[in-house]
Design a protein around this motif. Structure first.
Motif, PDB file in Angstrom:
ATOM      1  N   THR A  60     -28.618  19.694 -15.605  1.00 42.83           N
ATOM      2  CA  THR A  60     -28.428  19.113 -14.289  1.00 42.83           C
ATOM      3  C   THR A  60     -29.737  18.979 -13.536  1.00 42.83           C
ATOM      4  O   THR A  60     -29.790  18.352 -12.488  1.00 42.83           O
ATOM      5  CB  THR A  60     -27.473  19.990 -13.477  1.00 42.83           C
ATOM      6  N   THR A  61     -30.808  19.573 -14.019  1.00 41.64           N
ATOM      7  CA  THR A  61     -32.090  19.473 -13.330  1.00 41.64           C
ATOM      8  C   THR A  61     -33.199  19.302 -14.348  1.00 41.64           C
ATOM      9  O   THR A  61     -33.071  19.635 -15.514  1.00 41.64           O
ATOM     10  CB  THR A  61     -32.397  20.742 -12.510  1.00 41.64           C
TER      11      THR A  61
ATOM     12  N   ARG B  72     -26.181  10.295 -12.593  1.00 41.82           N
ATOM     13  CA  ARG B  72     -26.007  10.947 -13.896  1.00 41.82           C
ATOM     14  C   ARG B  72     -27.334  11.005 -14.637  1.00 41.82           C
ATOM     15  O   ARG B  72     -28.172  10.114 -14.509  1.00 41.82           O
ATOM     16  CB  ARG B  72     -24.961  10.215 -14.749  1.00 41.82           C
ATOM     17  N   SER B  73     -27.515  12.052 -15.433  1.00 43.89           N
ATOM     18  CA  SER B  73     -28.733  12.188 -16.229  1.00 43.89           C
ATOM     19  C   SER B  73     -28.737  11.161 -17.342  1.00 43.89           C
ATOM     20  O   SER B  73     -27.683  10.740 -17.832  1.00 43.89           O
ATOM     21  CB  SER B  73     -28.820  13.600 -16.825  1.00 43.89           C
TER      22      SER B  73
ATOM     23  N   GLU C  37     -25.623  14.713 -11.898  1.00 47.17           N
ATOM     24  CA  GLU C  37     -26.799  15.417 -11.391  1.00 47.17           C
ATOM     25  C   GLU C  37     -26.467  16.004 -10.015  1.00 47.17           C
ATOM     26  O   GLU C  37     -26.698  15.380  -8.969  1.00 47.17           O
ATOM     27  CB  GLU C  37     -27.980  14.459 -11.319  1.00 47.17           C
ATOM     28  N   ARG C  38     -25.939  17.195 -10.047  1.00 51.55           N
ATOM     29  CA  ARG C  38     -25.479  17.829  -8.813  1.00 51.55           C
ATOM     30  C   ARG C  38     -26.630  18.104  -7.852  1.00 51.55           C
ATOM     31  O   ARG C  38     -26.432  18.112  -6.643  1.00 51.55           O
ATOM     32  CB  ARG C  38     -24.730  19.125  -9.148  1.00 51.55           C
ATOM     33  N   HIS C  39     -27.815  18.356  -8.399  1.00 52.53           N
ATOM     34  CA  HIS C  39     -28.938  18.636  -7.508  1.00 52.53           C
ATOM     35  C   HIS C  39     -29.262  17.425  -6.633  1.00 52.53           C
ATOM     36  O   HIS C  39     -29.678  17.578  -5.481  1.00 52.53           O
ATOM     37  CB  HIS C  39     -30.164  19.065  -8.324  1.00 52.53           C
ATOM     38  N   LYS C  40     -29.047  16.227  -7.141  1.00 56.76           N
ATOM     39  CA  LYS C  40     -29.284  15.039  -6.329  1.00 56.76           C
ATOM     40  C   LYS C  40     -28.225  14.899  -5.230  1.00 56.76           C
ATOM     41  O   LYS C  40     -28.526  14.465  -4.114  1.00 56.76           O
ATOM     42  CB  LYS C  40     -29.319  13.793  -7.212  1.00 56.76           C
TER      43      LYS C  40
END
Length: 544
Positions: free
Chosen positions: A195-196, A516-517, A524-527
């Motif tokens: 996710t990062t 999405r990655s 991408e939860r961090h975004k």
């Protein structure tokens, strides 16, 4: 003398002798067995294993003539195509390392991945060549071959000069070298991202691929009349292990299409005579959303891979009921040797579980101090192999990240889950899926599971948003059903009585899609966490 004898001892798994330790050895054995009989269809081209063996030998000979040696990297930047497999087997015959690149890479991600891998050779198709050309002045030197029938292109790739056609690597004349390759030698680098962060390259040895094929035979209980139909990509372990190596080890035909089509999937399954398919995640949702028809069960498919963790349970249940296809549910990572390291068979007494390791690995749930946790307790999932060379050797060019992942003799997955009293694993989410609100730990996965049943909600992702009171507040990003205008207040009211009050989202934002990655197409939860809270619905503000 003792050491030499020990090194030639034949490997066995579960007490069964292993026939091959490398992909080239497996291909050669199947070529001798089946001759010119087509057994492998990739993007419309029907191939025999003899075709694959002969063409890969030609490519290996020409690459060797150009100076490619053991340990060099050979990359492919392609959509699903036969050249993927020809290049892969050729690399193995040279003791080189194959690097399939995600076809979604662009810009910085593409530069990072090619710079990190530093391949001696890159094979690219015409569709993706423009992306390479756009960043060519920032890439290391490499020879570039383009998959384009009867064409050559002019271009500088890191000073590489003329870009010849891939067919030049298939020209006869050179003699392929004889290179001794063992199951523990490095074979493939799969760039994988969570996710990062930028993608990191998981280096898998040769035998990891053979082991994955053996697990395929066990998990799907393959039969001589089985046929595999795959729509997964050949730059991920899923497509490679399920669509290629699994059927090759099982000795059944396989058909790999260029891409997934929801409207045409069942027609293709009927055309190919498929009995095993490898649907994952939202593909299942797409098929359930197709118009119902009398032919929904007019197929031979008996089983599908089950990767259902990010779709509502009701969708998976509806798929089984409507199409009559069971799931082999799984928990897998590239780092743990790819697919089926944990799998749940169709006759499992606990169909919601991700399954067991079936003797391939040990699994534990660890707390923050790496201590095992009791059954039913949620913690980090950790695994370690019971056989050599079935997990990754490490992250390429990243020793610190490798040591961090492999600390205390366990491979730390960064995923959360629990083991029940019978040893079944249940995946509950990634560590990034947890947030803390006013002293309470909240599983985003749990909140998403409840919200996904709310009328008008098609998909939902829950993250933690910084709170002015400290810690976090619950924020839900919602994709509404087509034609539905369900209001945030309606969603929040629907949550009451269905989850604890502290879990009900404070913020609700409507979106058309999630970021999405490029590597795993993971959200991408961090975004999402970085997005501001102004102009979104705030339950506390609405309540005064």
């Amino acid at each position: 003398m003792r050491r030499a004898a020990a090194m030639t001892t034949k490997r066995s798994v579960h007490g069964v002798p292993v026939e091959w330790e490398t992909l080239p050895a497996l291909v050669a054995a199947r070529a001798a067995q089946h001759g010119d009989l087509p057994r492998l269809t990739v993007a419309g081209r029907a191939m025999s294993y003899r075709d694959l063996d002969d063409e890969s030998s030609l490519v290996a000979a020409n690459l060797h003539r150009l100076g490619v040696r053991r340990g060099n990297r050979i990359a492919c930047f392609l959509r699903n195509a036969p050249e993927h497999l020809v290049t892969w087997v050729a690399a193995g015959k040279l003791g080189a390392i194959w690097v399939p690149l995600n076809a979604g890479l662009v810009g910085e991600d593409l530069v990072h991945t090619l710079t990190d891998a530093a391949p001696a050779v890159l094979v690219v198709d015409g569709e993706l060549a423009e992306r390479v050309a756009a960043v060519e002045d920032r890439l290391p030197p490499m020879r570039v071959y383009q998959v384009a029938e009867g064409q050559t292109a002019e271009g500088q790739i890191g000073g590489g000069g003329r870009r010849p056609a891939f067919t030049e690597l298939l020209e006869p004349g050179s003699t392929p070298p004889v290179v001794e390759v063992s199951g523990g030698d490095p074979a493939v680098i799969i760039y994988t991202g969570g996710t990062t962060g930028l993608p990191k390259g998981a280096l898998l040895p040769h035998f990891a691929w053979i082991a994955a094929g053996m697990r395929y035979v066990e998990a799907f209980e393959t039969k001589p009349d089985d046929v595999h139909y795959s729509i997964l990509t050949l730059f991920h372990v899923g497509g490679l292990m399920l669509g290629v190596v699994g059927p090759m080890v099982a000795d059944i035909p396989t058909v790999i299409d260029r891409r997934f089509s929801g409207s045409n999937f069942w027609a293709r399954a009927r055309e190919t005579g498929a009995t095993i398919v490898d649907l994952i995640g939202t593909m299942i949702t797409v098929l359930v959303e197709q118009p119902e028809g009398a032919g929904d069960r007019e197929h031979r498919v008996r089983v599908s891979l089950g990767v259902t963790g990010q779709i509502p349970p009701a969708v998976a249940d509806r798929f089984v009921e409507r199409f009559g296809v069971g799931f082999v549910n799984v928990y897998s990572l590239t780092e743990t040797g790819g697919v089926l390291i944990v799998n749940n068979r169709m006759d499992s007494p606990k169909p919601r579980a991700n399954g067991r390791t079936h003797g391939w690995a040990e699994v534990a749930i660890l707390d923050d101090g790496d201590q095992p946790m009791p059954p039913g307790s949620i913690g980090q999932i950790a695994l370690r192999p019971r056989y050599p060379h079935i997990f990754m050797s490490g992250y390429f060019n990243a020793p610190e990240r490798t040591l961090e992942c492999l600390s205390n003799q366990w491979m730390h997955t960064g995923d959360l889950g629990y083991l029940d009293e019978d040893g079944f694993l249940f995946f509950t989410g990634r560590q990034a899926h947890w947030l803390r609100r006013r002293g309470e730990n909240i599983s985003a996965y749990e909140v998403e599971s409840v919200l996904s049943h709310c009328p008008g909600v098609r998909e939902v992702v829950v993250v933690g948003a910084p709170s002015e009171k400290g810690e976090e507040d619950v924020k839900a990003f919602v994709i509404r059903e087509a034609g539905c205008d369900v209001a945030p207040a309606t969603i929040a009211a629907w949550c009451e009585g269905r989850m604890a009050a502290f879990k009900i989202p404070r913020f609700i934002a409507f979106v058309d899609d999630f970021p999405r990655s490029v590597t795993k197409r993971e959200i991408e939860r961090h975004k999402l966490r970085e997005l501001p809270n102004d102009r979104v619905w705030d339950r506390e503000r609405q309540a005064g």
